[in-house]
Enzyme design. Structure first.
Site, PDB file in Angstrom:
ATOM      1  N   ASP A 101       6.029   8.386  11.072  1.00 54.73           N
ATOM      2  CA  ASP A 101       6.586   9.270  10.047  1.00 54.73           C
ATOM      3  C   ASP A 101       5.806  10.567   9.879  1.00 54.73           C
ATOM      4  O   ASP A 101       6.049  11.316   8.930  1.00 54.73           O
ATOM      5  CB  ASP A 101       6.686   8.529   8.707  1.00 54.73           C
ATOM      6  CG  ASP A 101       5.328   8.089   8.190  1.00 54.73           C
ATOM      7  OD1 ASP A 101       4.435   7.806   9.011  1.00 54.73           O
ATOM      8  OD2 ASP A 101       5.148   8.023   6.956  1.00 54.73           O
ATOM      9  N   LYS A 161      -0.468  12.533   3.085  1.00 53.82           N
ATOM     10  CA  LYS A 161      -1.320  12.939   4.198  1.00 53.82           C
ATOM     11  C   LYS A 161      -0.424  13.610   5.228  1.00 53.82           C
ATOM     12  O   LYS A 161       0.790  13.421   5.215  1.00 53.82           O
ATOM     13  CB  LYS A 161      -2.070  11.752   4.771  1.00 53.82           C
ATOM     14  CG  LYS A 161      -1.219  10.620   5.254  1.00 53.82           C
ATOM     15  CD  LYS A 161      -2.096   9.403   5.506  1.00 53.82           C
ATOM     16  CE  LYS A 161      -1.277   8.231   5.979  1.00 53.82           C
ATOM     17  NZ  LYS A 161      -1.508   7.020   5.185  1.00 53.82           N
ATOM     18  N   THR A 188       0.829  -1.204   0.000  1.00 53.47           N
ATOM     19  CA  THR A 188       0.000   0.000   0.000  1.00 53.47           C
ATOM     20  C   THR A 188       0.873   1.267   0.000  1.00 53.47           C
ATOM     21  O   THR A 188       0.529   2.269  -0.595  1.00 53.47           O
ATOM     22  CB  THR A 188      -0.913   0.023   1.252  1.00 53.47           C
ATOM     23  OG1 THR A 188      -1.547  -1.245   1.387  1.00 53.47           O
ATOM     24  CG2 THR A 188      -1.965   1.103   1.156  1.00 53.47           C
ATOM     25  N   SER A 208       6.110   3.775   8.601  1.00 55.38           N
ATOM     26  CA  SER A 208       4.974   4.503   9.163  1.00 55.38           C
ATOM     27  C   SER A 208       4.762   4.212  10.644  1.00 55.38           C
ATOM     28  O   SER A 208       5.637   4.440  11.464  1.00 55.38           O
ATOM     29  CB  SER A 208       3.736   4.195   8.331  1.00 55.38           C
ATOM     30  OG  SER A 208       2.676   5.008   8.722  1.00 55.38           O
ATOM     31  N   HIS A 209       3.612   3.639  10.970  1.00 58.00           N
ATOM     32  CA  HIS A 209       3.228   3.416  12.366  1.00 58.00           C
ATOM     33  C   HIS A 209       3.694   2.060  12.871  1.00 58.00           C
ATOM     34  O   HIS A 209       3.444   1.723  14.023  1.00 58.00           O
ATOM     35  CB  HIS A 209       1.704   3.479  12.440  1.00 58.00           C
ATOM     36  CG  HIS A 209       1.093   2.589  11.398  1.00 58.00           C
ATOM     37  ND1 HIS A 209       1.070   2.950  10.070  1.00 58.00           N
ATOM     38  CD2 HIS A 209       0.560   1.359  11.468  1.00 58.00           C
ATOM     39  CE1 HIS A 209       0.532   1.967   9.358  1.00 58.00           C
ATOM     40  NE2 HIS A 209       0.213   0.987  10.188  1.00 58.00           N
ATOM     41  N   ASP A 220       1.932   9.752  13.929  1.00 55.77           N
ATOM     42  CA  ASP A 220       2.529   8.414  13.894  1.00 55.77           C
ATOM     43  C   ASP A 220       4.033   8.468  13.636  1.00 55.77           C
ATOM     44  O   ASP A 220       4.632   9.540  13.654  1.00 55.77           O
ATOM     45  CB  ASP A 220       1.819   7.546  12.849  1.00 55.77           C
ATOM     46  CG  ASP A 220       2.139   8.001  11.436  1.00 55.77           C
ATOM     47  OD1 ASP A 220       2.364   9.210  11.244  1.00 55.77           O
ATOM     48  OD2 ASP A 220       2.176   7.151  10.532  1.00 55.77           O
ATOM     49  N   GLU A 242      -8.517   9.367   4.673  1.00 55.62           N
ATOM     50  CA  GLU A 242      -8.719   7.934   4.838  1.00 55.62           C
ATOM     51  C   GLU A 242      -9.144   7.672   6.269  1.00 55.62           C
ATOM     52  O   GLU A 242      -8.724   8.384   7.194  1.00 55.62           O
ATOM     53  CB  GLU A 242      -7.424   7.185   4.565  1.00 55.62           C
ATOM     54  CG  GLU A 242      -6.957   7.259   3.139  1.00 55.62           C
ATOM     55  CD  GLU A 242      -5.903   6.201   2.855  1.00 55.62           C
ATOM     56  OE1 GLU A 242      -6.262   5.118   2.391  1.00 55.62           O
ATOM     57  OE2 GLU A 242      -4.720   6.447   3.132  1.00 55.62           O
ATOM     58  N   ASP A 272       2.604  11.322   9.159  1.00 51.72           N
ATOM     59  CA  ASP A 272       1.533  11.604   8.198  1.00 51.72           C
ATOM     60  C   ASP A 272       0.132  11.306   8.743  1.00 51.72           C
ATOM     61  O   ASP A 272      -0.857  11.699   8.148  1.00 51.72           O
ATOM     62  CB  ASP A 272       1.770  10.901   6.850  1.00 51.72           C
ATOM     63  CG  ASP A 272       1.911   9.403   6.958  1.00 51.72           C
ATOM     64  OD1 ASP A 272       1.846   8.882   8.098  1.00 51.72           O
ATOM     65  OD2 ASP A 272       2.089   8.739   5.915  1.00 51.72           O
ATOM     66  N   ARG A 273       0.053  10.610   9.879  1.00 50.03           N
ATOM     67  CA  ARG A 273      -1.279  10.312  10.435  1.00 50.03           C
ATOM     68  C   ARG A 273      -1.630  11.287  11.554  1.00 50.03           C
ATOM     69  O   ARG A 273      -0.741  11.919  12.123  1.00 50.03           O
ATOM     70  CB  ARG A 273      -1.312   8.898  11.016  1.00 50.03           C
ATOM     71  CG  ARG A 273      -1.163   7.839   9.970  1.00 50.03           C
ATOM     72  CD  ARG A 273      -1.374   6.459  10.552  1.00 50.03           C
ATOM     73  NE  ARG A 273      -1.359   5.506   9.456  1.00 50.03           N
ATOM     74  CZ  ARG A 273      -1.893   4.301   9.501  1.00 50.03           C
ATOM     75  NH1 ARG A 273      -2.463   3.859  10.601  1.00 50.03           N
ATOM     76  NH2 ARG A 273      -1.854   3.504   8.455  1.00 50.03           N
TER      77      ARG A 273
HETATM   78  C1  G1P Z   1      -2.933   1.188   5.839  1.00 43.43           C
HETATM   79  C2  G1P Z   1      -4.213   1.986   5.822  1.00 43.43           C
HETATM   80  C3  G1P Z   1      -4.257   2.851   4.577  1.00 43.43           C
HETATM   81  C4  G1P Z   1      -3.012   3.731   4.528  1.00 43.43           C
HETATM   82  C5  G1P Z   1      -1.759   2.889   4.652  1.00 43.43           C
HETATM   83  C6  G1P Z   1      -0.502   3.738   4.754  1.00 43.43           C
HETATM   84  O1  G1P Z   1      -2.879   0.354   4.712  1.00 43.43           O
HETATM   85  O2  G1P Z   1      -5.346   1.148   5.884  1.00 43.43           O
HETATM   86  O3  G1P Z   1      -5.423   3.616   4.592  1.00 43.43           O
HETATM   87  O4  G1P Z   1      -2.964   4.464   3.341  1.00 43.43           O
HETATM   88  O5  G1P Z   1      -1.841   2.063   5.813  1.00 43.43           O
HETATM   89  O6  G1P Z   1      -0.524   4.565   5.884  1.00 43.43           O
HETATM   90  P1  G1P Z   1      -3.293  -1.201   4.750  1.00 43.43           P
HETATM   91  O7  G1P Z   1      -2.451  -1.835   5.827  1.00 43.43           O
HETATM   92  O8  G1P Z   1      -4.734  -1.227   5.129  1.00 43.43           O
HETATM   93  O9  G1P Z   1      -3.019  -1.707   3.371  1.00 43.43           O
HETATM   94 ZN    ZN Z   2       2.567   7.055   8.536  1.00 46.51          ZN
END
Ligand code: G1P
Ligand code: ZN
Length: 543
Positions: A279, A376, A18, A113-114, A277, A363, A281-282
């Site tokens: 990085d 984001k 993703t 990310s997170h 989070d 999102e 962006d959340r």
């Molecule tokens: C998850 C979130 C999605 C976001 C992505 C990156 O992806 O659901 O909305 O864009 O992290 O932060 P997923 O693990 O669902 O593929």
């Molecule tokens: Zn992130």
């Protein structure tokens, strides 16, 4: 300094998900693993000779080693210049800001990310294009294809660059420019929001608490809230970035940001709480004893956008990912602007923003942003909320409740089943696929199934089609159940169940989401056979 041509063999698991390639740190530490992927990125960039790149990451374990490798490979591959965040640190939205501000040809962001960090935690890498956003699928697919055929990569034999000092350094024929991205980012925020109004709000006793969760936003928060907005001491917590995020899970939600949640729900808690989070962006937004779902947050910001200087002319359109609730659609309809439903992942918003068709995007996964960058943006959302509060002079809860009164409430929740064996998770999805015909038209309690499908999206700008984006079970009253497999996890599969029910009646809106959604939750369990197939009787995380 000489350029080495290193012979290598392909790894078969370098498919970007993703949001870029994410794996455990020890996977990235294997000989050639990172270099193979980086060379695959470089090989997928047309005309890379003499290009300028931005490079930085969220500071997690392995960030510094990765940066030195990438710099030497960029120099060997003919790049002209690389702008690196000081000490290798750049939040994801700041990277996008810097790519756009200095009009570079693209950038490489190092982050998972997170996801938790540290020696045994996760690491990640993604490529962003010159517009500042994540590379579209066409490019990520080319990178993956290249990674399966690669047999050599180029790297400069050179000493490490001192990236902890602002300045310019030479690496072969390439210039490494170490920058302070915090100032660039904070300056951009000042062009969008009424800092004087927010300063006054904070000076008059409105109490905020921002939790940087020991991740990348700490220095940005100190500059913006501390230095520029004079937030009182104590308003900012966990602002020192650590390479293991203090052992925490820097995902701003009700489960992982529990200290912040406790503070907001406690005796004499602050008026406003927010977290970001790993990085940056959340975002999560909380009022006093009140949680704003990210889907509602997008809708509220859209409805109030003209109160904020950067959006006072109005917004062109809104985009939301498919599993995000339709709260924003109702605002768009009222404003007479389009609302686009895209697959999950920020990369699908880029084309719409570049074409001027949307201004705000969001999102359900705690992501909100606008066309000021192409990622984001966590702190942007926090500032947007503070600006709206400063103008409306109402609490977070009052703002959201009056929004529900006007537009109705899209009651919403997401249930995550993490680290499920991949076979079992795939089995659930296959079973649902096979049930489409049987389910259509069927009644479960007060709900009748109207449509069952696997979401597919045709990009209105370039016509590209992305299919298999999540199973939707849509009922006749617009309520929905969505099932999706995560594309960001690194352990087994994560099955996500999204639930949404619309409640226009104000007297019924003051309910706990889990209670209001109980019937839909039971239907979801029944039709997916989730318990029998995965052995899980409850989700790992509920948001
Ligand atoms: C998850 C979130 C999605 C976001 C992505 C990156 O992806 O659901 O909305 O864009 O992290 O932060 P997923 O693990 O669902 O593929
Ligand atoms: Zn992130």
């Amino acid at each position: 300094m000489s350029i080495l041509k290193v012979a290598t063999k392909p790894f078969n698991d370098q498919k970007p998900g993703t949001s870029g390639l994410r794996k455990k740190v020890p996977v990235f530490q294997q000989a050639h693993y990172l270099a193979n992927f980086v060379q695959s990125i470089f090989d997928s960039i047309e005309d890379r000779m003499s290009q300028t790149l931005v490079l930085g990451g969220d500071g997690r374990y392995f960030n510094l080693e990765a940066i030195q490798i990438i710099l030497k490979m960029a120099a060997a591959n003919g790049f002209k210049r690389v702008l690196v965040g000081k000490s290798g640190i750049l939040s994801t939205p700041a990277a996008s800001c810097v790519i756009r501000k200095y009009q570079t040809d693209g950038g490489i962001i190092l982050s998972a990310s997170h996801n938790p960090a540290g020696k045994d935690g996760d690491f990640g890498i993604k490529y962003n294009i010159g517009a500042g956003g994540p590379a579209p699928e066409k490019i990520t697919e080319a990178i993956f294809a290249r990674s399966k055929a690669i047999n050599e990569y180029l790297i400069l034999q050179a000493a490490d660059v001192a990236i902890d000092q602002i300045g310019e350094y030479r690496l072969g024929n390439m210039v490494v420019q170490v920058i302070d991205p915090v100032v660039d980012y904070a300056d951009l925020m000042e062009t969008l929001f009424d800092f004087a109004a927010i300063r006054t709000l904070l000076a008059r006793g409105f109490r905020m608490q921002f939790d940087a969760m020991h991740a990348v936003t700490g220095p940005y928060a100190q500059e913006i809230f501390g230095n520029r907005l004079n937030a009182p001491a104590g308003s900012l917590t966990n602002c020192t970035p650590l390479d293991d995020f203090g052992g925490g899970h820097p995902d701003p939600n009700l489960t992982y940001a529990h200290d912040l949640v406790e503070s907001l729900y406690g005796e004499d808690g602050p008026d406003f709480g927010a977290a970001s989070d790993g990085d940056g962006d959340r975002n999560m937004i909380l009022g006093k004893r009140f949680f704003v779902t990210p889907s509602d947050s997008l809708a509220v910001l859209a409805a109030n956008a003209t109160l904020v200087p950067g959006y006072k002319q109005g917004i062109a359109g809104i985009a939301r990912s498919m599993p995000t609730s339709a709260a924003a659609d109702r605002v768009a309809a009222k404003l007479g602007i389009p609302c686009f439903e895209t697959p999950t992942g920020w990369k699908f918003f880029g084309n719409l923003m570049d074409a001027g068709m949307v201004t705000l995007c969001g999102e359900e996964s705690f992501g909100t942003g606008s066309n000021h960058v192409r990622e984001k943006d966590g702190l942007w959302a926090v500032l947007f909320w503070l600006n709206v509060i400063a103008v409306r002079k109402q609490s977070v809860e009052d703002i959201v409740r009056s929004h529900w009164q006007q537009f109705g409430r899209n009651i919403y929740s997401r249930h995550d089943y993490e680290a499920v064996p991949a076979d079992a998770a795939n089995g659930v999805m296959q079973h649902l696929h096979q049930s489409f015909t049987a389910l259509t038209g069927k009644t479960f309690g007060s709900y009748t199934v109207n449509i069952c499908d696997d979401f597919s999206y045709t990009d209105p700008i370039d016509g590209s089609i992305s299919s298999g984006q999540g199973i939707r079970i849509i009922f006749t009253d617009g309520s929905r159940i969505v099932f999706r497999l995560s594309g960001t996890g690194t352990e087994g599969a994560t099955l996500r169940l999204y639930l949404e029910a619309y409640e226009p009646d104000v007297s019924k809106q003051n309910v706990d989401a889990q209670v209001a959604l109980a019937e839909l939750i039971a239907i979801a369990q029944q039709i997916s056979e989730l318990h029998a197939r995965t052995g899980r009787d409850k989700p790992t995380v509920i948001t």
